[in-house]
Write a protein that holds these residues in place. Structure first.
Motif, PDB file in Angstrom:
ATOM      1  N   GLY A  36      -1.211  14.895   2.473  1.00  0.00           N
ATOM      2  CA  GLY A  36      -0.628  14.751   3.642  1.00  0.00           C
ATOM      3  C   GLY A  36      -0.837  13.148   4.163  1.00  0.00           C
ATOM      4  O   GLY A  36      -0.537  13.193   5.608  1.00  0.00           O
ATOM      5  N   TYR A  37      -1.259  12.223   3.355  1.00  0.00           N
ATOM      6  CA  TYR A  37      -1.341  10.916   3.772  1.00  0.00           C
ATOM      7  C   TYR A  37      -0.463  10.115   3.210  1.00  0.00           C
ATOM      8  O   TYR A  37      -0.579  10.066   1.700  1.00  0.00           O
ATOM      9  N   ASP A  38       0.215   9.149   3.765  1.00  0.00           N
ATOM     10  CA  ASP A  38       1.006   8.115   3.175  1.00  0.00           C
ATOM     11  C   ASP A  38       0.269   7.108   2.364  1.00  0.00           C
ATOM     12  O   ASP A  38       0.594   5.824   3.114  1.00  0.00           O
ATOM     13  N   GLY A  39      -0.448   7.187   1.467  1.00  0.00           N
ATOM     14  CA  GLY A  39      -1.153   6.026   0.781  1.00  0.00           C
ATOM     15  C   GLY A  39      -0.366   5.262   0.005  1.00  0.00           C
ATOM     16  O   GLY A  39      -0.515   3.932  -0.043  1.00  0.00           O
ATOM     17  N   TRP A  40       0.791   5.384  -0.134  1.00  0.00           N
ATOM     18  CA  TRP A  40       1.907   4.318  -1.055  1.00  0.00           C
ATOM     19  C   TRP A  40       1.958   3.246  -0.076  1.00  0.00           C
ATOM     20  O   TRP A  40       2.163   2.163  -0.318  1.00  0.00           O
ATOM     21  N   ASN A  41       2.040   3.637   1.417  1.00  0.00           N
ATOM     22  CA  ASN A  41       2.295   2.333   2.290  1.00  0.00           C
ATOM     23  C   ASN A  41       1.114   2.164   3.031  1.00  0.00           C
ATOM     24  O   ASN A  41       1.431   1.411   4.125  1.00  0.00           O
ATOM     25  N   TYR A  42      -0.055   2.437   2.717  1.00  0.00           N
ATOM     26  CA  TYR A  42      -1.242   1.924   3.391  1.00  0.00           C
ATOM     27  C   TYR A  42      -1.290   0.312   3.300  1.00  0.00           C
ATOM     28  O   TYR A  42      -1.225  -0.078   2.244  1.00  0.00           O
ATOM     29  N   VAL A  43      -1.565  -0.308   4.446  1.00  0.00           N
ATOM     30  CA  VAL A  43      -1.835  -1.567   4.375  1.00  0.00           C
ATOM     31  C   VAL A  43      -3.194  -2.007   4.926  1.00  0.00           C
ATOM     32  O   VAL A  43      -3.618  -1.340   5.953  1.00  0.00           O
ATOM     33  N   GLY A  44      -3.761  -2.602   4.070  1.00  0.00           N
ATOM     34  CA  GLY A  44      -5.225  -3.190   4.564  1.00  0.00           C
ATOM     35  C   GLY A  44      -5.500  -4.294   5.602  1.00  0.00           C
ATOM     36  O   GLY A  44      -4.434  -4.730   5.811  1.00  0.00           O
ATOM     37  N   PRO A  45      -6.611  -4.546   5.802  1.00  0.00           N
ATOM     38  CA  PRO A  45      -6.706  -5.233   6.925  1.00  0.00           C
ATOM     39  C   PRO A  45      -6.237  -6.813   6.746  1.00  0.00           C
ATOM     40  O   PRO A  45      -5.961  -7.488   7.574  1.00  0.00           O
ATOM     41  N   LYS A  46      -6.216  -7.131   5.472  1.00  0.00           N
ATOM     42  CA  LYS A  46      -5.771  -8.365   5.147  1.00  0.00           C
ATOM     43  C   LYS A  46      -4.351  -8.304   4.655  1.00  0.00           C
ATOM     44  O   LYS A  46      -3.820  -9.366   4.176  1.00  0.00           O
ATOM     45  N   GLY A  47      -3.714  -7.060   4.754  1.00  0.00           N
ATOM     46  CA  GLY A  47      -2.397  -7.114   4.340  1.00  0.00           C
ATOM     47  C   GLY A  47      -2.289  -6.547   3.011  1.00  0.00           C
ATOM     48  O   GLY A  47      -1.093  -6.697   2.327  1.00  0.00           O
ATOM     49  N   GLN A  48      -3.318  -6.146   2.651  1.00  0.00           N
ATOM     50  CA  GLN A  48      -3.356  -5.670   1.145  1.00  0.00           C
ATOM     51  C   GLN A  48      -2.584  -4.226   0.951  1.00  0.00           C
ATOM     52  O   GLN A  48      -2.489  -3.459   1.985  1.00  0.00           O
ATOM     53  N   SER A  49      -1.736  -4.091  -0.182  1.00  0.00           N
ATOM     54  CA  SER A  49      -1.114  -2.629  -0.289  1.00  0.00           C
ATOM     55  C   SER A  49      -0.961  -2.511  -1.842  1.00  0.00           C
ATOM     56  O   SER A  49      -0.881  -3.509  -2.490  1.00  0.00           O
ATOM     57  N   ILE A  50      -0.555  -1.360  -2.134  1.00  0.00           N
ATOM     58  CA  ILE A  50      -0.264  -1.208  -3.550  1.00  0.00           C
ATOM     59  C   ILE A  50       0.910  -1.788  -3.935  1.00  0.00           C
ATOM     60  O   ILE A  50       1.277  -2.398  -5.300  1.00  0.00           O
ATOM     61  N   LYS A  51       1.881  -1.915  -3.047  1.00  0.00           N
ATOM     62  CA  LYS A  51       3.328  -2.621  -3.196  1.00  0.00           C
ATOM     63  C   LYS A  51       2.898  -3.977  -3.680  1.00  0.00           C
ATOM     64  O   LYS A  51       3.484  -4.665  -4.449  1.00  0.00           O
TER      65      LYS A  51
END
Ligand code: NAG
Ligand code: NAG
Length: 479
Positions: A373-388
């Motif tokens: 139930g959590y959208d990890g695909w679009n999670y953005v870290g504190p420095k702007g990091q993301s899987i994308k």
């Protein structure tokens, strides 16, 4: 599932199928030519709740098309105001024909694999090895450290020395690792094949393999990895050996699909559950397990993937859910830099391979987080990091066959695994650059498969599409 989600899901699947189909076969002769077929429907995003825009396409003389056809979707409301979505007939005809063809192809390949697994009567067991772990127990799993080589001047080749990136063929002398993976893969294929065919023979064989590997006193493996990634001359294995077990999710996701069969043996499953529970405890209390968990590179990411599936299998869903969210955030924050570079992987001599390998684990984490139930695909870290960002970082180098890759890389720039992620990325993030890249890269990946590269086992992602439709029961989207 809400009707909105369903609509998005259907569109996503539809888009992906169109895409895969067009990709594989080109437009069929008898398909209805439609100027905007396969445009924005392929870009629908499974997760984003972006409101659906009207399907105006600049190239189509919009005013000449009746509204019900100009839209790919029609919503019909009943008297209570409840909507029902219809896919426009032309698209629907194409959708069904694509679906049938892909389904048929997938099924025949899957049954072929399951039949191979069914007919294989050789023994898979840790007890077959001719060299023992220091414990002198045949039932202890042993695998030799991949990148360690004997010292030509030392006595008995000792001490072994590290040559990162150069696998020592001596590892093949102990088959535990290969057998372990074979068990997982066979049970996966048998379970998936049962799911589609309801042929109980596949279930019987799965039970047989599970008993053989985990339960029978003569052939079972002890629930520990004390001697995984073992370097000769030492007394125990290394924490990095915990990685050997990560494909266990293949087996664990397949088991629930077989429980409806009369041939499923719940007594055997109870014993398996005990094994998994003992093994999970081993992971939690030994220094090998603990140190693998805190490692920062792909080893840590895959530890998390493994832990989530194990907890879930043990019906500890709340913990699995919590773990999955924390792991996703932690691994994106620490594993991906602000440019998208995965620093802990790019320092390796096989920097391309490990960058893709860790990204696969991140995809698995994102998928699990979404499942809970959590959208990890679009999670953005504190420095702007993301899987994308991590996939976007790799993409230009994939397109140049590695030219300009600013890191040491002693291995080739294998594309097969990357392209598989790219196809999934295209469904997850609506970005045309992925399609453009696929046009160039997919044929290259296919020729790698023809050369039987390591990850050649890839069936056009149809099963991945299926998994998107079935609440991730058959997650085959990464390899
Ligand atoms: C089930 O699979 C087995 C193994 O391939 C095969 O021998 C058998 O004929 C199949 N049964 C049916 C009903 O298709
Ligand atoms: C059965 O599986 C084992 C272990 O992977 C393999 O070595 C053997 O070649 C397989 N046998 C057949 C007949 O496929």
């Amino acid at each position: 599932m809400g009707s909105h989600n369903q609509k998005l899901l259907i569109l996503t699947i539809f888009g992906m199928l169109c895409f895969i189909f067009l990709w594989t076969f080109g437009l069929p002769e008898n398909s209805i030519k439609d100027p905007d077929f396969n445009d924005d429907s392929t870009k629908m995003n499974l997760m984003n709740d972006a409101p659906r825009k009207s399907n105006k396409d600049e190239n189509v003389p919009f005013n000449k098309i009746p509204p019900s056809i100009s839209n790919k979707l029609s919503t019909v409301y009943d008297v209570d105001g409840n909507p029902k979505e219809y896919i426009n007939s032309r698209y629907y005809v194409n959708y069904l024909s694509i679906f049938r063809q892909q389904h048929h192809q997938m099924l025949s390949m899957l049954v072929q694999k399951a039949d191979l697994a069914f007919r294989n009567n050789s023994v898979y067991s840790v007890t077959l090895k001719s060299q023992l772990a220091p414990s002198q127990d045949f039932h202890d799993y042993l695998s030799l450290a991949r990148y360690f080589w004997p010292d030509p001047n030392g006595r008995n080749g000792l001490p072994y020395q590290k040559r990162d990136g150069y696998p020592n063929p001596e590892i093949e002398t102990v088959k535990d690792y290969a057998f372990l993976r074979k068990v997982f893969k066979d049970v996966e294929n048998l379970g998936f094949a049962y799911y589609f065919t309801r042929n109980d023979s596949y279930v019987e064989k799965s039970i047989y393999r599970i008993k053989e590997w985990f339960i029978n006193p003569e052939t079972k493996m002890n629930p520990n990895l004390n001697y995984a990634s073992f370097i000769k001359g030492f007394n125990s294995g290394r924490r990095t050996g915990v990685l050997d077990m990560h494909p266990i999710y293949r087996m664990l996701q397949s088991i629930p699909l077989m429980r409806s069969s009369s041939k499923w043996d719940f007594l055997v499953e109870n014993q398996l559950k005990q094994w998994i529970s003992d093994y999970y405890e081993w992971l939690e209390i030994t220094s090998l397990g603990k140190n693998e968990k805190i490692s920062l590179n792909n080893h840590g990411t895959y530890y998390d993937v493994q832990a989530i599936f194990l907890l879930s299998y043990l019906d500890r869903e709340e913990e699995a859910s919590k773990y999955s969210l924390e792991a996703l955030i932690h691994r994106v924050n620490t594993g991906i830099g602000l440019s998208g570079q995965q620093h802990h992987e790019t320092i390796r001599p096989t920097s391309w391979f490990y960058s893709v390998f860790n990204l696969q684990a991140l995809f698995l984490l994102a998928e699990r987080s979404q499942y809970y139930g959590y959208d990890g695909w679009n999670y953005v870290g504190p420095k702007g990091q993301s899987i994308k960002k991590a996939i976007d970082y790799l993409l230009p180098y994939a397109l140049t066959d590695g030219k300009g890759w600013p890191f040491n890389n002693i291995k080739e720039f294998e594309l097969n695994s990357f392209v598989r992620l790219l196809e999934l990325a295209f469904v997850i993030w609506p970005d045309d650059k992925y399609l453009k890249a696929l046009i160039i890269l997919r044929p290259k990946a296919k020729s790698e498969q023809a050369l039987e590269y390591r990850n050649a086992d890839w069936e056009d992602n149809y099963l991945c599409v299926w998994s998107l439709m079935t609440n991730k029961q058959l997650w085959t989207c990464v390899e």
